[in-house]
Design a protein around this motif. Sequence first.
Motif, mmCIF file in Angstrom:
data_model
loop_
_atom_site.group_PDB
_atom_site.id
_atom_site.type_symbol
_atom_site.label_atom_id
_atom_site.label_comp_id
_atom_site.label_asym_id
_atom_site.label_seq_id
_atom_site.Cartn_x
_atom_site.Cartn_y
_atom_site.Cartn_z
ATOM 1 N N HIS A 244 0.842 -1.187 0.000
ATOM 2 C CA HIS A 244 0.000 0.000 0.000
ATOM 3 C C HIS A 244 0.885 1.246 0.000
ATOM 4 O O HIS A 244 1.559 1.544 0.981
ATOM 5 N N GLY A 245 0.864 1.961 -1.089
ATOM 6 C CA GLY A 245 1.728 3.129 -1.236
ATOM 7 C C GLY A 245 1.367 4.290 -0.345
ATOM 8 O O GLY A 245 2.186 5.185 -0.125
ATOM 9 N N GLU A 246 0.124 4.292 0.236
ATOM 10 C CA GLU A 246 -0.281 5.439 1.054
ATOM 11 C C GLU A 246 0.330 5.422 2.446
ATOM 12 O O GLU A 246 0.123 6.354 3.228
ATOM 13 N N ASN A 247 1.080 4.377 2.805
ATOM 14 C CA ASN A 247 1.657 4.298 4.144
ATOM 15 C C ASN A 247 2.587 5.469 4.447
ATOM 16 O O ASN A 247 2.595 5.997 5.561
ATOM 17 N N ILE A 248 3.384 5.863 3.478
ATOM 18 C CA ILE A 248 4.318 6.972 3.695
ATOM 19 C C ILE A 248 3.548 8.267 3.914
ATOM 20 O O ILE A 248 3.861 9.057 4.824
ATOM 21 N N GLN A 249 2.507 8.497 3.101
ATOM 22 C CA GLN A 249 1.686 9.696 3.278
ATOM 23 C C GLN A 249 0.996 9.700 4.645
ATOM 24 O O GLN A 249 0.857 10.751 5.282
ATOM 25 N N THR A 250 0.586 8.518 5.106
ATOM 26 C CA THR A 250 -0.056 8.406 6.423
ATOM 27 C C THR A 250 0.906 8.813 7.523
ATOM 28 O O THR A 250 0.550 9.549 8.452
ATOM 29 N N LEU A 251 2.151 8.348 7.441
ATOM 30 C CA LEU A 251 3.147 8.688 8.455
ATOM 31 C C LEU A 251 3.437 10.188 8.492
ATOM 32 O O LEU A 251 3.713 10.745 9.556
ATOM 33 N N LEU A 252 3.355 10.835 7.346
ATOM 34 C CA LEU A 252 3.688 12.251 7.266
ATOM 35 C C LEU A 252 2.525 13.164 7.624
ATOM 36 O O LEU A 252 2.714 14.379 7.757
ATOM 37 N N SER A 253 1.338 12.587 7.803
ATOM 38 C CA SER A 253 0.155 13.387 8.090
ATOM 39 C C SER A 253 -0.108 13.442 9.592
ATOM 40 O O SER A 253 -0.402 12.416 10.213
ATOM 41 N N PRO A 254 -0.035 14.625 10.235
ATOM 42 C CA PRO A 254 -0.212 14.727 11.696
ATOM 43 C C PRO A 254 -1.556 14.216 12.196
ATOM 44 O O PRO A 254 -1.647 13.786 13.352
ATOM 45 N N LYS A 255 -2.593 14.238 11.368
ATOM 46 C CA LYS A 255 -3.905 13.813 11.846
ATOM 47 C C LYS A 255 -3.936 12.331 12.205
ATOM 48 O O LYS A 255 -4.805 11.890 12.955
ATOM 49 N N TYR A 256 -2.996 11.546 11.671
ATOM 50 C CA TYR A 256 -2.946 10.108 11.972
ATOM 51 C C TYR A 256 -2.043 9.790 13.159
ATOM 52 O O TYR A 256 -2.053 8.660 13.652
ATOM 53 N N TRP A 257 -1.249 10.745 13.626
ATOM 54 C CA TRP A 257 -0.263 10.460 14.652
ATOM 55 C C TRP A 257 -0.872 9.975 15.968
ATOM 56 O O TRP A 257 -0.352 9.020 16.565
ATOM 57 N N PRO A 258 -1.962 10.586 16.482
ATOM 58 C CA PRO A 258 -2.532 10.050 17.734
ATOM 59 C C PRO A 258 -2.944 8.588 17.622
ATOM 60 O O PRO A 258 -2.699 7.800 18.545
ATOM 61 N N GLY A 259 -3.544 8.218 16.489
ATOM 62 C CA GLY A 259 -3.934 6.825 16.303
ATOM 63 C C GLY A 259 -2.739 5.905 16.195
ATOM 64 O O GLY A 259 -2.716 4.819 16.797
ATOM 65 N N LEU A 260 -1.710 6.328 15.468
ATOM 66 C CA LEU A 260 -0.518 5.498 15.309
ATOM 67 C C LEU A 260 0.204 5.316 16.637
ATOM 68 O O LEU A 260 0.728 4.229 16.931
ATOM 69 N N LEU A 261 0.234 6.371 17.453
ATOM 70 C CA LEU A 261 0.922 6.287 18.737
ATOM 71 C C LEU A 261 0.174 5.419 19.749
ATOM 72 O O LEU A 261 0.732 5.054 20.784
ATOM 73 N N SER A 262 -1.074 5.075 19.451
ATOM 74 C CA SER A 262 -1.843 4.225 20.367
ATOM 75 C C SER A 262 -1.627 2.741 20.112
ATOM 76 O O SER A 262 -2.321 1.916 20.698
ATOM 77 N N PHE A 263 -0.663 2.395 19.242
ATOM 78 C CA PHE A 263 -0.441 0.978 18.950
ATOM 79 C C PHE A 263 -0.084 0.232 20.234
ATOM 80 O O PHE A 263 0.468 0.805 21.166
ATOM 81 N N VAL A 264 -0.422 -1.021 20.292
ATOM 82 C CA VAL A 264 -0.329 -1.897 21.471
ATOM 83 C C VAL A 264 -0.963 -1.251 22.703
ATOM 84 O O VAL A 264 -0.518 -1.451 23.837
ATOM 85 N N GLY A 265 -2.035 -0.492 22.476
ATOM 86 C CA GLY A 265 -2.794 0.068 23.585
ATOM 87 C C GLY A 265 -2.007 1.036 24.445
ATOM 88 O O GLY A 265 -2.250 1.126 25.655
ATOM 89 N N TRP A 266 -1.073 1.777 23.846
ATOM 90 C CA TRP A 266 -0.240 2.758 24.545
ATOM 91 C C TRP A 266 0.726 2.105 25.537
ATOM 92 O O TRP A 266 1.411 2.819 26.290
ATOM 93 N N LEU A 267 0.839 0.782 25.544
ATOM 94 C CA LEU A 267 1.717 0.134 26.519
ATOM 95 C C LEU A 267 3.191 0.449 26.276
ATOM 96 O O LEU A 267 4.018 0.315 27.184
ATOM 97 N N TRP A 268 3.521 0.857 25.059
ATOM 98 C CA TRP A 268 4.920 1.190 24.769
ATOM 99 C C TRP A 268 5.428 2.328 25.652
ATOM 100 O O TRP A 268 6.616 2.377 25.985
ATOM 101 N N LEU A 269 4.523 3.227 26.055
ATOM 102 C CA LEU A 269 4.953 4.394 26.828
ATOM 103 C C LEU A 269 5.421 4.018 28.232
ATOM 104 O O LEU A 269 6.547 4.378 28.625
ATOM 105 N N PRO A 270 4.619 3.292 29.049
ATOM 106 C CA PRO A 270 5.139 2.894 30.373
ATOM 107 C C PRO A 270 6.322 1.937 30.280
ATOM 108 O O PRO A 270 7.185 1.944 31.167
ATOM 109 N N VAL A 271 6.380 1.118 29.215
ATOM 110 C CA VAL A 271 7.546 0.240 29.048
ATOM 111 C C VAL A 271 8.799 1.079 28.802
ATOM 112 O O VAL A 271 9.864 0.814 29.373
ATOM 113 N N LEU A 272 8.666 2.105 27.979
ATOM 114 C CA LEU A 272 9.797 2.996 27.711
ATOM 115 C C LEU A 272 10.236 3.720 28.980
ATOM 116 O O LEU A 272 11.433 3.804 29.283
#
Length: 342
Positions: A244-272
Amino acid sequence: MVFYLILVGLVSSHFALSYLMNTHQQFNLHDYLNGKAPQPYQYRALPAWILYLASNTTLARTIAAHLPAPFSDPEQLMLLLLVAISMAGMIEITRRCIIAVTSDIEFAMMFAFLTPVAAYITYVSWANSYTQAMAYDIPSLTLFGLAYYFILRSNFIAFSIAFFFATLARNTSAFLIIAFICQRWTDVPSLLRRDGLKLIFISAMYASVMLFLYNLYGQNLSELQLGPFRGTGVDIPGGLFIFHGENIQTLLSPKYWPGLLSFVGWLWLPVLLGWRRLDHSGVRRILLVLPPLWFVAVMIGGRIVEIRVFGEMIWFFVIGLSIIARNWLIERDYGKRMINRA
């Protein structure tokens, strides 16, 4: 334990209803059960086989006939049951995984519910936002976790069996091979000497299962020809995945960032934040190696805006956070209080 079992039942049933109510399948469920869904969906075959057998029983049809829509359809009713059973199994597998890395039964019973919390964010929120659910997502997530549990327990025979079924459920089981290597890693010579034949065996098993599924369903048309995203990517021969070629455009679009950062249910943040307390070398290696590889794989063969494509990584972050949380509690005399209570 009684309270734990009651809570497992309540959470599992609520999850299944939340996941399936007011949503629809991205592909026709009846076609999926009969081996006619587009690719790559039909390659996730094991849930389809289970649902086909279960929904064609007299009992399922009799019960469904007395229920309101959509569960008046025995296929939908059995999917609801399969999702609920998968979630219940997921919670119990999480409990056992946490015991394997902490040896703390009471702590594991409480932290076992981290997995459904992350799954609600990763799967239910996505399904309700886009009114789409996938029949294979939750069963494959459970089988992936079961195989990981046997990696933690160093039980290769049980792992091989679970890995076989996980591969029939979804091709992301390939990442379990990497998890196995990370868990067992010492250095290349000793790894190959100790586990070389095992790695060859599970790799050959994976290739054989994928070849078997290709022979069964390789003639099915792809999502680009039949699905809602037809014509928006590049079809890989055999339909194993779609670029899917739109993946790069998705990464560059700020409107998708909150959703992308919620991957694995935000567990990456307390692990970090608690990384220095993660003292389990195998889990540390998995969390260092797998997420970047998974990200690259999704960029090539997935749709990154769908955070569910990172779902199986929930297992590694839940176990990592469990270790961090328990070590944090021990620093605050949790262990001494438990001994005094005993």
